[in-house]
Write a protein that holds these residues in place. Sequence first.
Motif, short mmCIF file in Angstrom:
data_model
loop_
_atom_site.label_atom_id
_atom_site.label_comp_id
_atom_site.label_asym_id
_atom_site.label_seq_id
_atom_site.Cartn_x
_atom_site.Cartn_y
_atom_site.Cartn_z
N MET A 89 0.83 -1.19 0.00
CA MET A 89 0.00 0.00 0.00
C MET A 89 0.87 1.25 0.00
N ASN A 90 2.05 1.14 0.58
CA ASN A 90 2.95 2.28 0.63
C ASN A 90 3.35 2.73 -0.77
N VAL A 91 3.56 1.77 -1.68
CA VAL A 91 3.95 2.10 -3.04
C VAL A 91 2.81 2.84 -3.74
N ASN A 92 1.59 2.37 -3.58
CA ASN A 92 0.44 3.05 -4.19
C ASN A 92 0.28 4.45 -3.60
N GLY A 93 0.50 4.60 -2.33
CA GLY A 93 0.41 5.90 -1.69
C GLY A 93 1.44 6.87 -2.23
N ASN A 94 2.66 6.38 -2.44
CA ASN A 94 3.71 7.23 -3.00
C ASN A 94 3.39 7.62 -4.44
N ASN A 95 2.85 6.69 -5.23
CA ASN A 95 2.47 7.01 -6.61
C ASN A 95 1.37 8.06 -6.63
N LEU A 96 0.40 7.93 -5.75
CA LEU A 96 -0.68 8.89 -5.69
C LEU A 96 -0.15 10.26 -5.30
N ASP A 97 0.76 10.30 -4.35
CA ASP A 97 1.35 11.56 -3.94
C ASP A 97 2.12 12.20 -5.11
N PHE A 98 2.84 11.39 -5.83
CA PHE A 98 3.60 11.89 -6.97
C PHE A 98 2.66 12.45 -8.04
N LEU A 99 1.58 11.74 -8.31
CA LEU A 99 0.61 12.20 -9.30
C LEU A 99 -0.08 13.48 -8.83
N ASP A 100 -0.34 13.58 -7.52
CA ASP A 100 -0.93 14.81 -6.99
C ASP A 100 0.01 16.00 -7.19
N VAL A 101 1.28 15.78 -6.94
CA VAL A 101 2.26 16.84 -7.12
C VAL A 101 2.33 17.25 -8.59
N LEU A 102 2.31 16.26 -9.50
CA LEU A 102 2.33 16.58 -10.93
C LEU A 102 1.10 17.37 -11.34
N THR A 103 -0.05 17.01 -10.77
CA THR A 103 -1.28 17.72 -11.08
C THR A 103 -1.20 19.17 -10.60
N ILE A 104 -0.71 19.36 -9.40
CA ILE A 104 -0.57 20.72 -8.85
C ILE A 104 0.39 21.54 -9.70
N LEU A 105 1.52 20.95 -10.08
CA LEU A 105 2.48 21.66 -10.91
C LEU A 105 1.88 22.00 -12.27
N SER A 106 1.08 21.09 -12.81
CA SER A 106 0.42 21.33 -14.09
C SER A 106 -0.52 22.52 -13.99
N VAL A 107 -1.30 22.59 -12.92
CA VAL A 107 -2.23 23.71 -12.73
C VAL A 107 -1.46 25.01 -12.58
N ILE A 108 -0.37 25.00 -11.84
CA ILE A 108 0.45 26.20 -11.65
C ILE A 108 1.01 26.68 -12.99
N LEU A 109 1.49 25.74 -13.81
CA LEU A 109 2.03 26.12 -15.12
C LEU A 109 0.94 26.67 -16.03
N GLN A 110 -0.26 26.12 -15.94
CA GLN A 110 -1.36 26.64 -16.75
C GLN A 110 -1.72 28.06 -16.33
N ILE A 111 -1.72 28.32 -15.04
CA ILE A 111 -2.01 29.67 -14.53
C ILE A 111 -0.93 30.64 -15.00
N MET A 112 0.33 30.22 -14.93
CA MET A 112 1.42 31.08 -15.39
C MET A 112 1.29 31.38 -16.88
N GLY A 113 0.91 30.37 -17.66
CA GLY A 113 0.71 30.57 -19.09
C GLY A 113 -0.41 31.55 -19.36
N TYR A 114 -1.48 31.45 -18.59
CA TYR A 114 -2.61 32.36 -18.74
C TYR A 114 -2.19 33.79 -18.42
N GLN A 115 -1.41 33.96 -17.35
CA GLN A 115 -0.92 35.29 -16.99
C GLN A 115 -0.03 35.86 -18.08
#
Length: 68
Positions: free
Chosen positions: A1-27
């Motif tokens: 379960m620890n491996v799945n938890g780490n993957n989910l955390d990694f995907l969450d971080v990628l999603t957050i970074l993606s949203v930040i980059l989209q906001i920067m592009g919009y600005q």
Amino acid sequence: MNVNGNNLDFLDVLTILSVILQIMGYQNDLSQSSNDDLMRELQRQDKAYLDKIIENQNKILEKLADLG
């Protein structure tokens, strides 16, 4: 379960970074629009100044022709 938890955390971080980059592009898009507006206004002013300079030079040439 620890491996799945780490993957989910990694995907969450990628999603957050993606949203930040989209906001920067919009600005950047918003600032580019205002830069385009400024450039158009500067080009309009340059044309007006150039037309006035040419007009004044033609007047000078006419006066010189009258003297000669």
